[in-house]
Design an enzyme around this catalytic site. Structure first.
Site, short mmCIF file in Angstrom:
data_model
loop_
_atom_site.label_atom_id
_atom_site.label_comp_id
_atom_site.label_asym_id
_atom_site.label_seq_id
_atom_site.Cartn_x
_atom_site.Cartn_y
_atom_site.Cartn_z
N GLY A 58 6.97 9.89 -19.11
CA GLY A 58 8.08 10.54 -19.79
C GLY A 58 8.96 9.54 -20.51
CG ASP A 102 0.15 1.76 -15.90
OD1 ASP A 102 -0.64 0.97 -16.47
OD2 ASP A 102 0.86 2.57 -16.53
N GLY A 161 12.77 3.82 -24.27
CA GLY A 161 11.34 3.69 -24.47
C GLY A 161 10.62 4.87 -23.86
CB VAL A 190 12.90 5.35 -20.09
CG1 VAL A 190 13.95 4.68 -19.22
CG2 VAL A 190 11.59 5.48 -19.33
#
Ligand SMILES: *[C@@H]1O[C@H](CO)[C@@H](O)[C@H](O)[C@H]1NC(C)=O
Ligand SMILES: *[C@@H]1O[C@H](CO)[C@@H](O)[C@H](O)[C@H]1NC(C)=O
Ligand SMILES: *[C@@H]1O[C@H](CO)[C@@H](O)[C@H](O)[C@H]1NC(C)=O
Ligand SMILES: *[C@@H]1O[C@H](CO)[C@@H](O)[C@H](O)[C@H]1NC(C)=O
Ligand SMILES: *[C@@H]1O[C@H](CO)[C@@H](O)[C@H](O)[C@H]1NC(C)=O
Ligand SMILES: *[C@@H]1O[C@H](CO)[C@@H](O)[C@H](O)[C@H]1NC(C)=O
Ligand SMILES: *[C@@H]1O[C@H](CO)[C@@H](O)[C@H](O)[C@H]1NC(C)=O
Ligand SMILES: *[C@@H]1O[C@H](CO)[C@@H](O)[C@H](O)[C@H]1NC(C)=O
Length: 661
Positions: A350, A463, A345, A352
Site C-alpha cells: 500500500g 522481502d 512512497g 505510505v
C-alpha cells in the site's frame, strides 16, 4: 518525608554493607545434586578435603583462577575456583577460603558441587571439568526494579553485553566490563567472564548463550545476571565492579522507589525452583554514601526526567488491542487527509504517508490496499504480535486503524529515507563512507537475527532489500515491512499459501521458483544486500549496466580471481579497512550460495561480523539465477504502481513457515 526515609534506609544498608562486606563474600546460590554422594570418612571425602585446602592456599597474588586435582581414580576429585576479574588478591583469597568452608556445610556428601558468590566461584566434581564447557546447572537472577524505558534499556543491555563478550573472548583472562549511557542520569555497567581454561569459541558460545537467556528473566529489569558453571554475565545501573578507570563522577542512584530486591530462579535441572530475596542494593552502599550529596542536588532534575520518560512509556509499553488502536479521524487529520504532498512512497502492500499528530509526534502511515482477505479480528491480533517486535534495527510499529474498508498501520517516522536512496545515487553515494556501510551491514544482520531467533515470534521477512532498510538521523539502519505476511494474512495456514511476496533480484532461487521460503531465503536476500552495499550497484540493474551476468556472478568471478577488492564501490577510494571488506565479501558470497543448507544462519553471520576469532568458511559458486523463468503469473490488484516490488501467485507451492515458538 518519603525521601528522608529512603535515605535513612540506604544509610543503614550502606553501613551494614561496609561491615559485612569486609568479612564475608556475598553468597548467591549453590547447586549440588544429592544423586551422586560419597561415603562419609571415605577416600573421596579425604581427597575432597585435600582439594579444598589446595585451592584455598592457591588463591594468592598470582592466581585469580586455579584448577587442580586430588587423589587417584576412582576417587579423584577435580576442582577449580574463579575470582571476579576485578577483585583484589586479598578479596579473592578471602572469598575462596570462605567458599571452601561454606561448601562443606551446604553440600556435605555430594560429589559434584558449584557455589557462586559475588566475588568468586568454587566448583568440584568427580569427573574432569577442565577446559570443558558446562552450560547447564546455572541460574538467572534479576533485580525486580523495572527500567523506565524498557525498550531502550533492553537494547543498550544487549549491545553492551555483546560488545563486552567480543572483547572478553579475545583476552587470556576471558573477562571484560563495559559501560554505556542509558540517559543523562543512568549508566549501565556490565561484566562478562568465562573460566579461562575455556577455548575462545567455547567461551564465546557460553557467553552468547547466557546473553540469549537474559530475555527470559531480565527483560526491562534494571539488573540481571546469568550464572553458569563455565561463565557468568551481569549488568546493573550502578558500578558493581572496581572500575578504577572510571574517574568521572559516578551516576546518582537510579531509583526513586524503595530499595530493590532480586529474585533467583535456578536454571535447568537442579533443585526445585525456589525464590530468595537478596538486598541487591548492598554493594551500592559505598557509592551512595559518596555521592549522596550530588544526588540531593540532582533529585529535582531526576524526577522531572523520570516523569517525562514515563509519559513516553504510556505509548511504548502497550500490548493490548485497545491501546494500539487509532481512530480514522486522527489519522486523517495527521496526514492531511492522505494528501499527495505527504506521500512518502509506495510499497508492496500500500501507499505510505507521512503524518504528524497534534502533539508533534511524526509518524509514517501505511494505508493497506484493500485486497487483503483478512478479517478485522485476525488483523488486529497479528498487529498486536508484530507491534511487540521491538529492536533498535527494526522500524517500530506503533499501532493500527481499522474502520470499514480502511486498514492502516502506523509506524514511527524514520527521518533519513531508505538505503537505496543513498546507495544507488551518484550524488549521495559519497555520504556512505566505509564505516557507515559496515555499521549498516551489522545493524541489518542484528535486526534480521532478532526476527529469526530472538523475538517471541519467528518471523521470516521475505522481502529484505535496500528500499526496506530505512536510515535514522545517525544513519543507523532500521528494517521496515517485516511481519507483513502475517498482517496481510498471506500465510495463515501452513503450506497452503499461493502468494509469493518478494522482490526481483533479492529472492532466493528456491523461493522464486518453488515458493519455498525459510530463514535461509532471508539470508540469501541479506547476501545480495551486502554485495550491493559493498559495490554501490543494484543487483537488478546490474545485467543491463555491466553486461556481465548478475552482481553475484561478478563478485564471485573477482573473488575467484583473487581480486575481491575490485568489487568495492570506487567512491570509497582507499579509506576502508581491508580485512572488514574482505570479510563482508566472503559473508555476502556465503549467503547467496545455491544450497540453502550451505548458507550460514543469521546467528553465525552476526558472530562472523563481530569476532575476528571466528573463521569464515570459503564460499561456493553462487546460485545461477535463470531470469527468464521468473514471471509473475497473476499480479495482485494492489500492485499497479511499484516497479521494484512484485507480488504474484503461483500454484502448488510448499511453504515451510514456522509459527510462534
Ligand atoms: C535429595 O534431595 C531431595 C530434595 O531435597 C530429597 O527429597 C531426596 O530425598 C534426597 N535424596 C537423597 C537420596 O538423599
Ligand atoms: C568420621 O570421622 C570423624 C572424626 O574422625 C568422626 O567424629 C565421625 O563420627 C566419623 N563419621 C562417620 C560417619 O563415620
Ligand atoms: C600461589 O599458588 C601457587 C599454586 O599453589 C603456587 O605455585 C605459587 O607459588 C603461589 N605464589 C605465591 C606468591 O604464593
Ligand atoms: C588445569 O587444567 C588444564 C587443562 O585445562 C590441565 O592441562 C592442567 O594440568 C590442570 N592443572 C592442574 C594443576 O591439574
Ligand atoms: C562420579 O560418581 C558417580 C556416582 O558415584 C558415578 O556414577 C560416575 O561414574 C562418576 N564419574 C566418574 C567420571 O568417575
Ligand atoms: C515491573 O513490571 C511488571 C510487569 O510490567 C510488574 O508486574 C511489576 O510489579 C513491576 N515491578 C515493579 C517493582 O514495579
Ligand atoms: C557518558 O556520558 C558522559 C557525559 O555525559 C561522557 O563523558 C561519557 O564518555 C559517556 N560514556 C559512554 C560510555 O558513552
Ligand atoms: C580498585 O582497584 C584499584 C587498582 O587496582 C585499587 O587501587 C583500589 O584499591 C581498588 N578499590 C577497591 C575498593 O577495591
Amino acid at each position: 518525608m518519603f525521601a528522608f526515609r529512603f535515605f535513612i534506609t540506604l544509610f543503614v544498608l550502606s553501613l551494614l554493607s561496609l561491615i559485612t562486606e569486609a568479612q564475608n563474600p556475598t553468597y548467591l546460590y549453590h547447586v549440588c545434586s544429592n544423586t551422586t554422594t560419597f561415603a562419609r570418612n571415605g577416600t573421596y571425602q579425604s581427597n575432597l578435603n585435600g582439594l579444598l585446602s589446595a585451592l584455598s592456599s592457591s588463591a594468592n597474588a598470582s592466581n585469580w583462577f586455579y584448577n587442580t586435582t586430588s587423589g587417584e581414580n576412582p576417587n579423584r576429585v577435580y576442582g577449580l575456583f574463579l575470582c571476579r576479574g576485578d577483585v583484589s588478591t586479598t578479596t579473592c583469597q578471602d572469598c575462596v577460603t570462605f567458599a571452601t568452608e561454606d561448601v562443606t556445610q551446604r553440600c556435605p556428601v555430594e560429589k559434584v558441587a558449584v557455589i557462586w558468590y559475588d566475588q568468586c566461584l568454587l566448583r568440584y566434581s568427580n569427573a574432569s571439568i577442565f577446559s570443558t564447557l558446562t552450560e547447564s546447572g546455572g541460574l538467572r537472577m534479576w533485580n525486580t526494579q523495572n527500567a523506565t524505558d524498557p525498550t531502550r534499556f533492553n537494547e543498550v543491555v544487549a549491545t553492551v553485553m555483546n560488545d563486552a563478550t567480543t572483547q572478553a573472548v579475545l583476552v587470556a583472562k576471558r573477562f571484560a566490563t563495559k559501560e554505556a549511557n542509558i540517559s543523562l542520569f543512568q549508566t549501565l555497567y556490565s561484566l562478562v567472564q568465562c573460566t579461562p581454561d575455556l577455548s575462545t569459541s567455547d567461551c564465546n558460545r557460553c557467553l552468547r548463550g547466557a546473553i540469549a537467556a537474559l530475555p527470559s528473566c531480565c527483560t526491562g529489569k534494571v539488573g540481571g545476571r546469568v550464572l553458569n558453571p563455565s561463565c557468568n554475565i551481569r549488568y546493573e545501573v550502578y558500578p558493581f565492579y572496581n572500575e578504577s578507570a572510571v574517574a568521572a563522577p559516578a551516576p546518582p542512584p537510579p531509583v526513586l522507589t524503595p530499595p530493590p530486591v532480586s529474585e533467583i530462579i535456578p536454571k535447568g535441572k537442579g533443585r526445585k525452583s525456589w525464590v530468595i530475596i537478596v538486598a541487591i542494593v548492598v554493594p551500592v552502599g559505598v557509592s551512595i554514601l559518596l555521592f549522596i550529596v550530588g544526588y540531593c542536588l540532582l533529585t529535582r532534575r531526576g524526577r522531572k526526567k523520570y516523569d517525562i520518560v514515563q509519559g513516553d512509556n504510556a505509548v511504548t509499553d502497550i500490548t493490548t488491542v485497545e491501546s494500539l488502536q487509532y481512530d480514522l479521524n486522527s489519522i486523517e487529520a495527521a496526514t492531511n487527509n492522505f494528501a499527495d504532498s505527504n506521500r512518502l512512497g509506495e510499497g508492496g502492500f500500500g501507499v505510505v504517508y507521512k503524518g504528524r499528530f497534534p502533539n508533534g509526534q511524526e509518524i509514517a502511515v501505511k494505508r493497506l490496499s484493500r485486497s487483503s482477505g483478512q478479517g478485522a479480528k485476525e488483523f488486529k491480533n497479528e498487529v498486536v504480535l508484530v507491534a511487540k517486535l521491538q529492536h533498535r534495527n527494526l522500524v517500530r510499529l506503533l499501532g493500527f486503524c481499522v474502520e470499514g474498508e480502511e486498514k492502516i498501520l502506523v509506524y514511527e517516522f524514520v527521518p533519513n529515507k531508505s538505503l537505496d536512496y543513498f546507495l544507488f545515487n551518484d550524488d549521495r553515494q559519497g555520504l556512505l563512507d566505509w564505516s557507515r556501510r559496515y555499521k549498516i551491514i551489522g545493524g541489518v544482520a542484528r535486526g534480521i537475527l532478532y526476527l529469526h531467533e530472538d523475538s517471541r515470534l519467528r518471523i521470516i521477512h521475505r522481502d529484505l532489500k535496500a528500499s526496506n532498510v530505512l536510515l535514522d538521523s545517525d544513519m543507523n539502519p532500521k528494517i521496515s515491512d517485516f511481519g507483513m505476511a502475517r498482517i496481510f494474512g498471506v500465510d495463515q495456514t501452513q503450506g497452503s499459501t499461493n502468494r509469493i511476496v518478494g522482490t526481483y533480484g533479492y529472492m532466493s532461487p528456491e523461493y522464486a521458483m518453488h515458493g519455498q521460503f525459510s530463514v535461509k531465503s532471508d539470508v540469501y536476500s541479506f547476501g545480495v544486500l551486502v554485495l550491493e552495499i559493498l559495490s554501490g550497484k543494484k543487483n537488478s540493474n546490474f545485467y543491463q549496466t555491466e553486461g556481465t551476468g548478475d552482481l553475484m556472478s561478478y563478485a564471485w568471478k573477482l573473488w575467484k580471481d583473487g581480486r575481491p577488492l575490485e568489487l568495492l564501490d570506487p567512491i570509497l577510494g582507499d579509506s576502508y579497512a581491508r580485512n572488514e571488506v574482505i570479510r563482508c565479501i566472503q559473508i555476502g558470497l556465503l549467503c547467496v550460495q545455491e544450497d540453502p543448507a550451505e548458507r550460514p544462519t543469521m546467528a553465525t553471520i552476526v558472530l562472523m561480523l563481530n569476532s575476528y576469532s571466528v573463521t569464515v568458511p570459503l564460499p561456493n559458486e553462487p546460485a545461477f539465477f535463470p531470469h527468464s523463468r521468473i514471471e509473475p503469473i497473476k499480479l495482485l490488484e494492489s500492485d499497479q504502481s511499484t516497479s521494484q516490488s512484485m507480488q504474484y501467485s503461483i500454484n502448488e507451492v510448499s511453504i515451510t513457515e514456522i509459527g510462534p515458538r
